[in-house]
Design a protein around this motif. Structure first.
Motif, PDB file in Angstrom:
ATOM      1  N   ALA A 198       0.877  -1.171   0.000  1.00 14.76           N
ATOM      2  CA  ALA A 198       0.000   0.000   0.000  1.00 14.76           C
ATOM      3  C   ALA A 198       0.912   1.217   0.000  1.00 14.76           C
ATOM      4  O   ALA A 198       2.136   1.103   0.119  1.00 14.76           O
ATOM      5  CB  ALA A 198      -0.921   0.003   1.228  1.00 14.76           C
ATOM      6  N   GLN A 199       0.323   2.398  -0.117  1.00 20.07           N
ATOM      7  CA  GLN A 199       1.156   3.597  -0.203  1.00 20.07           C
ATOM      8  C   GLN A 199       2.106   3.709   0.975  1.00 20.07           C
ATOM      9  O   GLN A 199       3.278   4.046   0.812  1.00 20.07           O
ATOM     10  CB  GLN A 199       0.279   4.852  -0.282  1.00 20.07           C
ATOM     11  CG  GLN A 199       1.117   6.135  -0.430  1.00 20.07           C
ATOM     12  CD  GLN A 199       0.262   7.385  -0.502  1.00 20.07           C
ATOM     13  OE1 GLN A 199      -0.955   7.319  -0.396  1.00 20.07           O
ATOM     14  NE2 GLN A 199       0.900   8.536  -0.681  1.00 20.07           N
ATOM     15  N   HIS A 200       1.615   3.432   2.175  1.00 21.85           N
ATOM     16  CA  HIS A 200       2.431   3.552   3.373  1.00 21.85           C
ATOM     17  C   HIS A 200       2.597   2.216   4.096  1.00 21.85           C
ATOM     18  O   HIS A 200       2.672   2.175   5.321  1.00 21.85           O
ATOM     19  CB  HIS A 200       1.823   4.589   4.322  1.00 21.85           C
ATOM     20  CG  HIS A 200       1.994   5.993   3.846  1.00 21.85           C
ATOM     21  ND1 HIS A 200       1.333   7.055   4.436  1.00 21.85           N
ATOM     22  CD2 HIS A 200       2.713   6.528   2.843  1.00 21.85           C
ATOM     23  CE1 HIS A 200       1.665   8.182   3.812  1.00 21.85           C
ATOM     24  NE2 HIS A 200       2.505   7.882   2.833  1.00 21.85           N
ATOM     25  N   ARG A 201       2.672   1.129   3.369  1.00 22.95           N
ATOM     26  CA  ARG A 201       2.873  -0.182   3.976  1.00 22.95           C
ATOM     27  C   ARG A 201       3.868  -0.980   3.130  1.00 22.95           C
ATOM     28  O   ARG A 201       3.771  -0.988   1.908  1.00 22.95           O
ATOM     29  CB  ARG A 201       1.555  -0.969   4.081  1.00 22.95           C
ATOM     30  CG  ARG A 201       0.543  -0.386   5.060  1.00 22.95           C
ATOM     31  CD  ARG A 201       1.015  -0.507   6.504  1.00 22.95           C
ATOM     32  NE  ARG A 201       0.051   0.046   7.438  1.00 22.95           N
ATOM     33  CZ  ARG A 201       0.003   1.317   7.817  1.00 22.95           C
ATOM     34  NH1 ARG A 201       0.873   2.181   7.321  1.00 22.95           N
ATOM     35  NH2 ARG A 201      -0.898   1.720   8.685  1.00 22.95           N
ATOM     36  N   ARG A 202       4.800  -1.640   3.828  1.00 20.09           N
ATOM     37  CA  ARG A 202       5.781  -2.473   3.154  1.00 20.09           C
ATOM     38  C   ARG A 202       5.833  -3.836   3.829  1.00 20.09           C
ATOM     39  O   ARG A 202       5.828  -3.931   5.064  1.00 20.09           O
ATOM     40  CB  ARG A 202       7.172  -1.822   3.202  1.00 20.09           C
ATOM     41  CG  ARG A 202       7.246  -0.471   2.512  1.00 20.09           C
ATOM     42  CD  ARG A 202       7.001  -0.573   1.019  1.00 20.09           C
ATOM     43  NE  ARG A 202       7.036   0.721   0.348  1.00 20.09           N
ATOM     44  CZ  ARG A 202       5.958   1.454   0.088  1.00 20.09           C
ATOM     45  NH1 ARG A 202       4.747   1.029   0.444  1.00 20.09           N
ATOM     46  NH2 ARG A 202       6.071   2.609  -0.531  1.00 20.09           N
ATOM     47  N   ARG A 203       5.866  -4.890   3.035  1.00 15.10           N
ATOM     48  CA  ARG A 203       5.956  -6.241   3.558  1.00 15.10           C
ATOM     49  C   ARG A 203       7.404  -6.713   3.418  1.00 15.10           C
ATOM     50  O   ARG A 203       7.953  -6.754   2.321  1.00 15.10           O
ATOM     51  CB  ARG A 203       5.009  -7.178   2.814  1.00 15.10           C
ATOM     52  CG  ARG A 203       5.063  -8.632   3.341  1.00 15.10           C
ATOM     53  CD  ARG A 203       4.052  -9.506   2.613  1.00 15.10           C
ATOM     54  NE  ARG A 203       2.697  -9.069   2.934  1.00 15.10           N
ATOM     55  CZ  ARG A 203       1.685  -9.064   2.071  1.00 15.10           C
ATOM     56  NH1 ARG A 203       1.897  -9.446   0.820  1.00 15.10           N
ATOM     57  NH2 ARG A 203       0.486  -8.677   2.444  1.00 15.10           N
ATOM     58  N   ILE A 204       7.994  -7.085   4.546  1.00 17.67           N
ATOM     59  CA  ILE A 204       9.392  -7.501   4.598  1.00 17.67           C
ATOM     60  C   ILE A 204       9.454  -9.014   4.793  1.00 17.67           C
ATOM     61  O   ILE A 204       8.901  -9.540   5.766  1.00 17.67           O
ATOM     62  CB  ILE A 204      10.136  -6.794   5.751  1.00 17.67           C
ATOM     63  CG1 ILE A 204       9.880  -5.278   5.732  1.00 17.67           C
ATOM     64  CG2 ILE A 204      11.621  -7.119   5.698  1.00 17.67           C
ATOM     65  CD1 ILE A 204      10.264  -4.589   4.445  1.00 17.67           C
ATOM     66  N   SER A 205      10.098  -9.715   3.877  1.00 18.14           N
ATOM     67  CA  SER A 205      10.292 -11.153   4.014  1.00 18.14           C
ATOM     68  C   SER A 205      11.515 -11.418   4.884  1.00 18.14           C
ATOM     69  O   SER A 205      12.542 -10.735   4.769  1.00 18.14           O
ATOM     70  CB  SER A 205      10.498 -11.796   2.633  1.00 18.14           C
ATOM     71  OG  SER A 205       9.377 -11.577   1.806  1.00 18.14           O
ATOM     72  N   ILE A 206      11.398 -12.425   5.755  1.00 19.80           N
ATOM     73  CA  ILE A 206      12.446 -12.737   6.718  1.00 19.80           C
ATOM     74  C   ILE A 206      12.879 -14.183   6.535  1.00 19.80           C
ATOM     75  O   ILE A 206      12.040 -15.084   6.429  1.00 19.80           O
ATOM     76  CB  ILE A 206      11.948 -12.523   8.161  1.00 19.80           C
ATOM     77  CG1 ILE A 206      11.385 -11.112   8.321  1.00 19.80           C
ATOM     78  CG2 ILE A 206      13.066 -12.747   9.165  1.00 19.80           C
ATOM     79  CD1 ILE A 206      10.659 -10.907   9.629  1.00 19.80           C
ATOM     80  N   THR A 207      14.187 -14.399   6.525  1.00 22.10           N
ATOM     81  CA  THR A 207      14.747 -15.718   6.282  1.00 22.10           C
ATOM     82  C   THR A 207      15.857 -15.986   7.288  1.00 22.10           C
ATOM     83  O   THR A 207      16.615 -15.067   7.616  1.00 22.10           O
ATOM     84  CB  THR A 207      15.321 -15.795   4.847  1.00 22.10           C
ATOM     85  OG1 THR A 207      14.288 -15.466   3.918  1.00 22.10           O
ATOM     86  CG2 THR A 207      15.864 -17.179   4.534  1.00 22.10           C
TER      87      THR A 207
END
Length: 611
Positions: free
Chosen positions: A155-164
């Motif tokens: 979204a405009q002000h949302r980021r999804r961070i993948s974690i490994t």
């Protein structure tokens, strides 16, 4: 999801720190996705301070730290001798850290064990301090043994961070263990390598810029990939009964490089030929002496610095291999010390790190990927003009530094005809502007810290040190927390608001060495500098009890639009009480005929603040 449920899901314990060196099993058995305000990739000196400051301002923060320790340079890399920002230049969490070291060791004098720094300490002592800081913050969670491997705009002000898990980061994406994700409002790259920059699509560079790109005269005519060496530091301890590590002929074959690290083994100590002065053994072994008869092995001349290349940053397999070789290089130098220099009493300390080889969990990385934006900090930002005692003023300053431009290149020590020569002018106390954190890309959710800020290769030599990185981290935390609160881009947060909060937190934005954060004049000095009344032509020490020169008073009043408040005495004379007019007159203490610097600064702050 409530934060405490989130921590239980991660199996990380009530403090956000795993009891084991790495977060494992339970983390990857819980809910695959959750949300937080800020994700910081990297819990080093800058990332940790950013997380602490943002959490204290009410934001929920998750730090992703690949190693078993937070702290980066100041603990996990073993560089336990703080460089620069002495006295009043080290405020905020730097000051708090130093004060807690004093509480542990008994005095500031007890920290002056080595001549490289006023603040030397054992890494495990520093780590215990940082662990207490983390455990005291309910809004802060630290996950160890994991890395960010994906960055997605949802979204405009949302980021999804993948974690490994870190061990899986070296595998192709289709072979990695099933990822978990965090959605956040702000993502900060505070890694040692700048690994978050390519994830977020942020332009960056490695190596040296050309002379023409930013007008830096000492830069090379053409850009190249020369960059600073890393060092796998080691913490040694003196053991009179110590025995040397086993040595094979193949080990001795590698020792030629170490010749002339000290005068104890140097046939030709010609500094012009070698590219450096050759120090005695005593000078070497007292360089970074630590409390309790320990020693930080981080010697710059023919010792354990280790060159890196572009592939080290861009190829994770190559990086892993090179880090193994850098460790071996440090162990070889230790063998050389014990055998060739005949000092077997110096042994690897076994009570410092949670590692099987007793070396620090991570290397000391001096230079990494560096963000490129339209506000790159260049040499002219750290070198004074005319005869000023400071570099030019930065109106949007959010941190300060004062270390010299210090570059480590093993190539400096090659013979003169093939040596890498870098000759830089003397810099001076400088300010770091907020613009070095903010990418130019259209992404209102990302910030950059640690050594990946927008600086040139040359300037990196003075912005990479522990205290200035910690201060920049606090500034990042303030900027990120306000962006979360206001639901705006970090670049849209008012610089004045950031500066106000930093001064309240004891962070200097203007260096005056004899005015520390606990001094009554700290806020007046910082506010006067923020208002543009104190500038780059003013002294770096105030000497508060000394008489104030009338010329200083006239200059400062002129800048504050209070020129009528000072009569026109001789410029070299001390300012006298009878020379002062309203409104300053009413704010002064009439303790003597001569006005002290402390009284005048306090009065000027009172008057300008009231206006």
């Amino acid at each position: 999801m409530h934060r405490r449920d989130f921590i239980r899901m991660l199996g990380a314990g009530a403090t956000g720190l795993s009891v084991m060196p790495y977060v494992s099993g339970p983390y990857f058995q819980g809910t695959p996705h959750t949300e937080t305000d800020i994700v910081i990739f990297g819990g080093g000196a800058g990332g940790l301070c950013a997380g602490l400051q943002a959490a204290r301002l009410g934001a929920e923060v998750v730090i992703l730290e690949p190693s078993p320790w937070v702290g980066g340079m100041i603990t996990a890399a073993g560089v336990s001798a703080l460089d620069g920002n002495k006295h009043g230049a080290g405020g905020g969490l730097v000051h708090t850290f130093r004060e807690e070291l004093v509480a542990h060791y008994g005095s500031y004098d007890a920290l002056e064990t080595g001549w490289i720094s006023l603040y030397n300490y054992e890494p495990h002592v520093g780590q215990a301090i940082l662990d207490r800081w983390v455990s005291s913050e309910d809004n802060l969670t630290v996950l160890h043994g994991v890395a960010a491997t994906g960055y997605e705009r949802t979204a405009q002000h949302r980021r999804r961070i993948s974690i490994t898990p870190v061990d899986d980061c070296y595998l192709p994406a289709n072979c990695q263990e099933s990822e978990r994700t965090l959605t956040c409002r702000i993502f900060i790259d505070a890694t040692e390598y700048g690994d978050g920059l390519p994830l977020a699509g942020i332009p960056y560079r490695l190596g040296r810029e050309s002379r023409d790109e930013y007008g830096e005269v000492p830069a090379p005519a053409e850009p190249d990939m020369h960059m600073q060496d890393l060092t796998y530091a080691a913490t040694l301890v003196r053991d009179p009964e110590g025995t040397p590590l086993p040595v094979a002929d193949t080990d001795r074959a590698r020792w030629d490089f170490f010749a002339c690290s000290t005068t104890a083994d140097c046939e030709n100590p010609d500094s012009d030929y070698l590219g450096h002065d050759v120090h005695s053994w005593e000078r070497f072994i007292t360089y970074a002496a630590l409390p309790n008869d320990k020693y930080l092995l981080n010697w710059p001349h023919h010792a354990n610095d280790y060159p890196v290349s572009e592939a080290f940053f861009e190829d994770p397999f190559y990086r892993k291999k090179q880090l193994r070789m850098a460790k071996q290089h440090t162990i070889q130098f230790l063998r050389y010390m014990q055998t060739e220099l005949d000092h077997p009493e110096w042994q690897l300390a076994t009570d410092e790190y949670p590692t099987e080889d007793h070396l620090p969990p991570i290397p000391y990385i001096r230079e990494s990927r560096r963000m490129v934006n339209n506000s790159v900090m260049t040499l002219e930002d750290v070198v004074p003009t005319h005869d000023n005692p400071r570099a030019p003023i930065q109106p949007d300053a959010i941190a300060v530094g004062d270390y010299f431009i210090d570059h480590h290149h093993a190539r400096h020590h090659l013979p003169p005809d093939c040596r890498l020569n870098e000759d830089y002018p003397d810099n001076a106390p400088f300010q770091v502007p907020a613009s070095v954190f903010v990418p130019d890309i259209e992404d209102p959710c990302v910030l950059v810290g640690e050594k990946s800020i927008a600086v040139t290769h040359i300037v990196n030599g003075c912005t990479r040190l522990q205290p200035v990185v910690m201060l920049m981290g606090q500034a990042l935390g303030v900027m990120a927390a306000h962006a979360v609160h206001d639901d705006c881009a970090p670049a849209d947060v008012s610089t004045g608001r950031i500066q106000h909060d930093l001064i309240d937190a004891g962070c200097p934005l203007y260096i005056v060495y004899d005015i520390t954060p606990d001094h009554d004049l700290f806020e007046p000095v910082q506010r006067l500098a923020q208002a543009g009344i104190l500038r780059d032509d003013d002294p770096t020490e105030l000497d508060p009890d000394a008489p104030l020169p009338a010329s200083w008073a006239a200059r400062w009043c002129d800048r504050a639009d209070l020129s009528e408040a000072i009569a026109a005495p001789g410029a070299d004379q001390p300012l006298r009480y009878n020379d002062v007019r309203a409104p300053l007159l009413n704010a002064l203490n009439e303790d003597s005929d001569v006005v002290s610097r402390a009284d005048f600064v306090a009065a000027l702050h009172t008057v300008t603040n009231a206006e």
